[in-house]
Design a protein around this motif. Structure first.
Motif, mmCIF file in Angstrom:
data_model
loop_
_atom_site.group_PDB
_atom_site.id
_atom_site.type_symbol
_atom_site.label_atom_id
_atom_site.label_comp_id
_atom_site.label_asym_id
_atom_site.label_seq_id
_atom_site.Cartn_x
_atom_site.Cartn_y
_atom_site.Cartn_z
ATOM 1 N N PRO A 138 0.899 -1.302 -0.158
ATOM 2 C CA PRO A 138 -0.051 0.092 -0.057
ATOM 3 C C PRO A 138 0.767 1.436 -0.051
ATOM 4 N N LEU A 139 1.950 1.309 0.659
ATOM 5 C CA LEU A 139 2.797 2.592 0.773
ATOM 6 C C LEU A 139 3.431 2.647 -0.817
ATOM 7 N N PHE A 140 3.768 1.658 -1.520
ATOM 8 C CA PHE A 140 4.175 1.851 -2.717
ATOM 9 C C PHE A 140 3.120 2.183 -3.547
ATOM 10 N N ALA A 141 1.816 2.147 -3.492
ATOM 11 C CA ALA A 141 0.599 2.407 -4.264
ATOM 12 C C ALA A 141 0.377 3.696 -3.827
ATOM 13 N N VAL A 142 0.686 4.320 -2.720
ATOM 14 C CA VAL A 142 0.570 5.758 -2.303
ATOM 15 C C VAL A 142 1.552 6.505 -3.113
ATOM 16 N N THR A 143 2.858 6.206 -3.270
ATOM 17 C CA THR A 143 3.959 6.611 -3.782
ATOM 18 C C THR A 143 3.441 6.889 -5.215
ATOM 19 N N VAL A 144 2.954 5.848 -5.942
ATOM 20 C CA VAL A 144 2.449 5.863 -7.281
ATOM 21 C C VAL A 144 1.536 6.739 -7.489
ATOM 22 N N GLY A 145 0.544 7.318 -6.627
ATOM 23 C CA GLY A 145 -0.408 7.845 -6.952
ATOM 24 C C GLY A 145 -1.796 7.613 -6.761
ATOM 25 N N LYS A 146 -1.739 6.143 -6.624
ATOM 26 C CA LYS A 146 -3.274 5.408 -6.601
ATOM 27 C C LYS A 146 -4.040 6.053 -5.567
ATOM 28 N N GLU A 147 -5.482 6.276 -6.032
ATOM 29 C CA GLU A 147 -6.169 6.854 -5.040
ATOM 30 C C GLU A 147 -6.976 5.747 -4.114
ATOM 31 N N ASP A 148 -6.813 4.563 -4.461
ATOM 32 C CA ASP A 148 -7.094 3.240 -3.582
ATOM 33 C C ASP A 148 -5.937 2.477 -3.349
ATOM 34 N N PRO A 149 -5.197 2.875 -2.367
ATOM 35 C CA PRO A 149 -3.804 2.189 -2.003
ATOM 36 C C PRO A 149 -4.044 0.669 -1.780
ATOM 37 N N LEU A 150 -5.100 0.223 -1.226
ATOM 38 C CA LEU A 150 -5.430 -0.979 -0.689
ATOM 39 C C LEU A 150 -6.203 -1.960 -1.731
ATOM 40 N N GLY A 151 -6.437 -1.315 -3.042
ATOM 41 C CA GLY A 151 -7.110 -2.023 -3.861
ATOM 42 C C GLY A 151 -8.389 -2.727 -3.673
ATOM 43 N N THR A 152 -9.045 -2.020 -2.853
ATOM 44 C CA THR A 152 -10.454 -2.541 -2.522
ATOM 45 C C THR A 152 -11.315 -2.375 -3.545
ATOM 46 N N GLY A 153 -11.180 -1.694 -4.250
ATOM 47 C CA GLY A 153 -12.353 -1.272 -5.324
ATOM 48 C C GLY A 153 -12.045 -1.975 -6.756
ATOM 49 N N ARG A 154 -11.116 -2.996 -6.697
ATOM 50 C CA ARG A 154 -10.731 -3.718 -8.049
ATOM 51 C C ARG A 154 -11.662 -4.855 -8.187
ATOM 52 N N ALA A 155 -11.255 -5.305 -9.294
ATOM 53 C CA ALA A 155 -12.123 -6.656 -9.794
ATOM 54 C C ALA A 155 -11.832 -7.730 -8.698
ATOM 55 N N PRO A 156 -12.756 -8.620 -8.616
ATOM 56 C CA PRO A 156 -12.680 -9.873 -7.505
ATOM 57 C C PRO A 156 -11.077 -10.332 -7.550
ATOM 58 N N ARG A 157 -10.726 -10.699 -8.575
ATOM 59 C CA ARG A 157 -9.628 -11.344 -8.780
ATOM 60 C C ARG A 157 -8.352 -10.530 -8.481
ATOM 61 N N ASP A 158 -8.443 -9.188 -8.562
ATOM 62 C CA ASP A 158 -7.334 -8.327 -8.127
ATOM 63 C C ASP A 158 -7.729 -7.666 -6.842
ATOM 64 N N GLN A 159 -8.693 -7.787 -5.983
ATOM 65 C CA GLN A 159 -8.800 -7.439 -4.706
ATOM 66 C C GLN A 159 -7.485 -7.354 -3.782
ATOM 67 N N GLY A 160 -7.107 -6.164 -3.284
ATOM 68 C CA GLY A 160 -5.956 -6.216 -2.370
ATOM 69 C C GLY A 160 -4.650 -6.036 -3.182
ATOM 70 N N LYS A 161 -4.797 -5.875 -4.299
ATOM 71 C CA LYS A 161 -3.535 -5.518 -5.166
ATOM 72 C C LYS A 161 -3.698 -4.208 -6.040
ATOM 73 N N ALA A 162 -3.271 -3.122 -5.362
ATOM 74 C CA ALA A 162 -3.562 -1.861 -5.860
ATOM 75 C C ALA A 162 -3.005 -1.509 -7.211
ATOM 76 N N LEU A 163 -1.906 -2.109 -7.371
ATOM 77 C CA LEU A 163 -1.106 -1.716 -8.445
ATOM 78 C C LEU A 163 -1.182 -2.687 -9.594
ATOM 79 N N ALA A 164 -0.434 -2.564 -10.839
ATOM 80 C CA ALA A 164 -0.384 -3.366 -11.950
ATOM 81 C C ALA A 164 0.418 -4.451 -11.789
ATOM 82 N N SER A 165 0.144 -5.439 -12.500
ATOM 83 C CA SER A 165 0.956 -6.828 -12.579
ATOM 84 C C SER A 165 1.984 -6.424 -13.488
ATOM 85 N N ALA A 166 2.966 -7.328 -13.656
ATOM 86 C CA ALA A 166 4.058 -7.440 -14.348
ATOM 87 C C ALA A 166 3.656 -7.587 -15.910
ATOM 88 N N SER A 167 2.495 -8.148 -16.214
ATOM 89 C CA SER A 167 2.164 -8.523 -17.530
ATOM 90 C C SER A 167 1.126 -7.309 -18.149
#
Length: 94
Positions: free
Chosen positions: A55-84
């Motif tokens: 979450p701290l890295f997500a805040v640094t990147v500028g994500k508004e939802d650093p905990l990833g709670t508003g993401r699609a079900p498979r990505d819940q808790g992952k605020a940032l992008a995957s490698a792919s």
């Protein structure tokens, strides 16, 4: 959210060929995630598998939802992008 002024010109220089209906990360966020990962010593994209959970890295990147709670079900808790998701951000040119 404006976090890093030096990132301002980057998103406009990259072609965004993604389907707008499926976009969860702006080009600015993808560029910020990749550059800040490199600055932190994470050279490989596979390192972002763990960084995307930070979450701290997500805040640094500028994500508004650093905990990833508003993401699609498979990505819940992952605020940032995957490698792919990050890979095209490093290879697309206009």
């Amino acid at each position: 959210m404006r976090v890093w002024g030096f990132l301002a010109p980057w998103p406009g220089a990259l072609a965004n060929l993604r389907n707008p209906l499926l976009i969860e990360h702006s080009v600015r966020e993808l560029v910020a995630q990749r550059l800040l990962g490199l600055a932190a010593g994470y050279e490989d994209l596979n390192d972002h598998s763990l960084l995307r959970l930070d979450p701290l890295f997500a805040v640094t990147v500028g994500k508004e939802d650093p905990l990833g709670t508003g993401r699609a079900p498979r990505d819940q808790g992952k605020a940032l992008a995957s490698a792919s998701t990050l890979n095209p951000a490093g290879t697309q040119q206009q």
